[in-house]
Design an enzyme around this catalytic site. Structure first.
Site, mmCIF file in Angstrom:
data_model
loop_
_atom_site.group_PDB
_atom_site.id
_atom_site.type_symbol
_atom_site.label_atom_id
_atom_site.label_comp_id
_atom_site.label_asym_id
_atom_site.label_seq_id
_atom_site.Cartn_x
_atom_site.Cartn_y
_atom_site.Cartn_z
ATOM 1 N N ASP A 1 0.871 -1.166 0.000
ATOM 2 C CA ASP A 1 0.000 0.000 0.000
ATOM 3 C C ASP A 1 0.912 1.220 0.000
ATOM 4 O O ASP A 1 2.115 1.119 0.213
ATOM 5 C CB ASP A 1 -0.921 -0.020 1.242
ATOM 6 C CG ASP A 1 -2.115 0.895 1.064
ATOM 7 O OD1 ASP A 1 -3.086 0.743 1.810
ATOM 8 O OD2 ASP A 1 -2.068 1.753 0.151
HETATM 9 C C1 GLC Z 1 -4.329 4.346 -0.217
HETATM 10 C C2 GLC Z 1 -5.197 3.168 0.118
HETATM 11 C C3 GLC Z 1 -5.234 2.108 -0.942
HETATM 12 C C4 GLC Z 1 -5.121 2.753 -2.308
HETATM 13 C C5 GLC Z 1 -3.744 3.374 -2.407
HETATM 14 C C6 GLC Z 1 -3.563 4.135 -3.729
HETATM 15 O O1 GLC Z 1 -3.637 4.797 0.890
HETATM 16 O O2 GLC Z 1 -4.966 2.544 1.379
HETATM 17 O O3 GLC Z 1 -6.478 1.386 -0.805
HETATM 18 O O4 GLC Z 1 -5.300 1.785 -3.331
HETATM 19 O O5 GLC Z 1 -3.455 4.240 -1.319
HETATM 20 O O6 GLC Z 1 -4.426 5.237 -3.769
#
Ligand code: GLC
Length: 748
Positions: free
Chosen positions: A271
């Site tokens: 993430d």
């Molecule tokens: C965010 C989220 C994740 C998302 C990623 C890209 O922090 O936790 O679900 O896909 O970043 O935006």
């Protein structure tokens, strides 16, 4: 005699120099062999925020402005960058581009994960996934960052709107259907957030402390189903720690369980985290660091040179990145149109919403009869539908159907003057669907008495929540004082005039309902139903559609009844809700720096059914405009330990409708935990379900629910092994509190 220079030229022509080596599906080992260490490290690190922030940083060189991120290209070897874009409710990219004046890039705001799970309809989710995948494909996206599928451990988790359920079988089956649908279009998915990301407070520093059995049977089981039944191209490792080790550098999780036990063959991306121990992440099997920082590339090279990280560990991740790249539309040079069929997808979104809306209460008022031609719509969300939650799960939709228009299209007029009052408030307060937080709509109440001339009242209660923050009890889980006063006033005024009151819940997560449900003659849970959701709602109110949604989680009577409420952030301080890029200092704060999963398996109905504790609305509950009888059941177990349960139901009412047959494994001997004690052997566990087709009055259908051994088995932490129930007892019915049929097992 051939001159040396000519000889060199001839030799060069004969053996391709490394530079002419170009990636293809069959030469990945050779490519890895030809890569420098720097190139390998580069491939394991994303290109940073310039794609996501293109609207502010500029669009130069950005493949899809607004997409969450990309991998990095290595042109020398014919390795393109591939595009990763959110999210679980639809494609999230910038709706306009400076470089394309006059053109728009809207996407379909599909119903959120919770609505989709409320359909209990795998075919429907596969259809939504296919439409979503088609939009990703036509916008040049290679991997769609969804489904979001963390378990709803507690009703106040800010991101529950984009998740599926309190139950891992329902969550896993829904996710698997979504993944199959999206990937059927040749676009990848990223099942997230792996794993135990069950709160938003301090999500990038919080340590989820959980016992093995609970982790395996509850928090990992949904992901296991998704991996085994749908083979997602990727998984996204979560921000948090699990028993002291970050998920993103947790070798037990990412290699031992995910790859060695579940046979996952895809890629793991992190993430969107800052730099952590990059070498440990690579060694654990976290293949791709997103969004990606140059310092991570340097760190990988440094750690290999110091021998802390082996080049073969790096090569394993590089291979998986390349295996992903060669599958993508971009590598296959798909000529994407940037013009997806938004009209067709809007209809899919409407159908899904219609199947996911849950009728919680109906004291003979719905569907509207011929005697209803005018309704008084109260509540700000009644004029500004909350399509979905906030954060990465947001979708830039071109339109949203509002309730008055949807009703008008069916010949029912929403009091125009009342509409004017609310629309004026909205204009003055510029309250957009993203802004409708707890309390905002409730700050605005209208005296109902001048409107009792209408044939019925519809009061829409809105709630908003999303990424990076958890919800609160006061003014969020509970109605605000003004909302309650407004509901009481509407109820007494309209009932005094002999009229009915319908409450619509346009919410992203569970709220308190027990204390006020008697003030309403009907309660319709629309959730956050996407751009066409209120068109679907109007269809249900007017009887065009027979409601068939069922709750994918429990509605408790009070928040404190929820076992995890003992160990969940309560009104966390703003500084506790720190984003993933701040350095977290562990200050030993309970439910912020660490969270004890002390309730063990006592999540949702696993607790309430075992403890015999009353709830407001049970897991699996939902009313229909017809009634179904449960006529017969048979169960059998095969050699391999799989079970097959057949159930016959009949539509005994006067309207055509769909039934969701739920099959639970029962443990009559399960000990009733004394107050506060953890649940280690639930009295009931959902093991399968099936939604019937639309049954006409009098029509019957026998559904077959097949249960795989790995879903039927339970985990023994002592031995670290799974075991099947000796003589399983299955119960079947419309929800976890109504299970009229039971069947022991004969051998198949
Ligand atoms: C965010 C989220 C994740 C998302 C990623 C890209 O922090 O936790 O679900 O896909 O970043 O935006």
């Amino acid at each position: 005699m051939i001159r040396p220079v000519l000889m060199t030229a001839l030799l060069a022509a004969a053996t391709p120099a490394p530079d002419s080596l170009q990636l293809n599906e069959g030469n990945i080992p050779q490519i890895v062999e030809a890569m420098t260490l720097k190139e390998k490290a580069t491939l394991l690190v994303g290109s940073g925020f310039k794609s996501m922030l293109a609207g502010n940083l500029g669009e130069k060189g950005v493949l899809v402005p607004g997409a969450a991120g990309t991998t990095r290209a290595i042109p020398r070897l014919g390795i393109p960058a591939v595009v990763l874009s959110d999210g679980p409710a639809g494609v999230r990219i910038n709706p306009t581009r400076k470089r394309s004046p006059g053109k728009t890039f809207y996407a379909t705001a599909f119903p959120t994960g919770t609505v989709l799970a409320s359909t209990w309809n795998e075919d429907m989710l596969q259809e939504v996934g296919s439409a979503m995948g088609s939009e990703a494909l036509e916008y040049g996206i290679d991997v769609l960052l969804g489904p979001g599928m963390n378990l709803m451990r507690n009703p106040l988790n800010g991101r529950n709107f984009e998740y599926y359920s309190e139950d891992p079988v329902l969550a896993g089956k829904m996710a698997a259907a979504m993944i199959r649908g999206i990937q059927s279009r040749g676009v990848g998915t990223s099942a997230k957030h792996f794993a135990l990301n069950n709160q938003e407070t301090n999500r990038a520093g919080n340590d989820a402390r959980v016992d093995d059995k609970t982790a395996r049977e509850l928090y990992l089981k949904g992901f296991e189903i998704a991996v085994r039944e749908a083979a997602p191209w990727t998984l996204m490792s979560s921000y948090n720690k699990i028993n002291g080790e970050y998920a993103q550098s947790n070798r037990w999780l990412l290699t031992r369980v995910l790859r060695e036990e579940w046979d996952f063959g895809g890629l793991v991306m992190s993430d969107w985290t800052g730099k952590r121990d990059t070498g440990a992440q690579v060694a654990a099997g976290n293949d791709l660091m997103e969004p990606g920082l140059n310092s991570q590339i340097r760190e990988i090279v440094r750690q290999v040179r110091r021998g802390v990280l082996t080049e073969s560990e790096v090569d394993a991740c590089v291979t998986r990145v390349l295996e992903l790249v060669v599958k993508t539309p971009r590598f296959r040079e798909y000529a994407y149109s940037e013009e997806p069929d938004l009209q067709a997808h809007a209809l899919v979104a409407r159908e899904a919403a219609a199947e996911g809306i849950v009728l919680l209460r109906n004291e003979g008022v719905l569907p509207f009869g011929g005697d209803v031609s005018t309704v008084a719509v109260f509540g700000v969300a009644g004029y500004s539908c909350i399509l979905g939650g906030t954060g990465s799960g947001h979708v830039n939709a071109a339109h949203a159907v509002q309730l008055p228009d949807a009703l008008q299209a069916r010949g029912i007029t929403a009091e125009p003057a009342l509409r004017g009052i609310y629309e004026n408030y909205l204009a003055r307060n510029r309250v957009s669907q993203g802004m409708l937080g707890a309390g905002i709509p409730a700050e605005f109440a209208v005296d109902p008495s001048p409107w009792t001339g209408a044939d019925a009242a519809v009061f829409v209660i809105g709630r908003q929540a999303g990424e990076s923050g958890d919800r609160h009890v006061e003014d969020d889980f509970l109605l605000t004082d003004i909302e309650r006063a407004n509901l009481e006033a509407i109820s007494s005024a309209f009932r005094a005039a002999g009229k009915k009151v319908i409450v619509v819940l346009n919410i992203g997560g569970v709220i308190e309902t027990a204390s006020w449900k008697d003030l309403a003659d009907a309660i319709v849970l629309s959730w956050q139903p996407g751009e066409e959701g209120f068109a679907a709602l109007a269809g249900i109110l007017c009887g065009e559609t027979c409601p068939s949604g069922r709750l994918p989680m429990t509605f408790p009577i009070r928040y404190s009844d929820v076992p995890s409420s003992e160990n969940f952030p309560y009104n966390p301080e703003p500084e506790d809700i720190m984003g993933p890029f701040k350095k977290h200092r562990d200050r030993g704060r309970p439910n912020v720096d660490f969270t004890e999963y002390a309730e063990k398996l006592g999540v949702g109905y696993r607790y309430f059914s075992t403890a015999g504790k009353e709830v407001s609305y049970p897991f699996g509950f939902g009313l229909s405009y017809t009634v179904f009888s449960y006529d017969s059941i048979s169960a059998a177990v095969a050699e391999d330990g799989s079970a097959e349960v057949r159930v016959c139901v009949t539509n005994r009412g006067n309207a055509a409708g769909k039934e969701v047959v739920q099959v639970y494994l029962a443990r009559p001997e399960a000990a009733v935990p004394e107050a506060g004690a953890p649940v280690t052997r639930p009295a009931l566990e959902l093991k399968g379900f099936a939604k019937t087709s639309l049954l006409a009055p009098g029509e019957s259908q026998t559904v077959t629910v097949r249960i795989a051994p790995y879903i039927l088995a339970s985990f023994d932490a002592e031995s670290g092994s799974w075991s099947l129930p000796q003589e399983p007892l299955f119960l079947a019915g419309p929800n976890c509190a109504e299970l009229p049929l039971s069947a022991g097992c004969r051998d198949l």
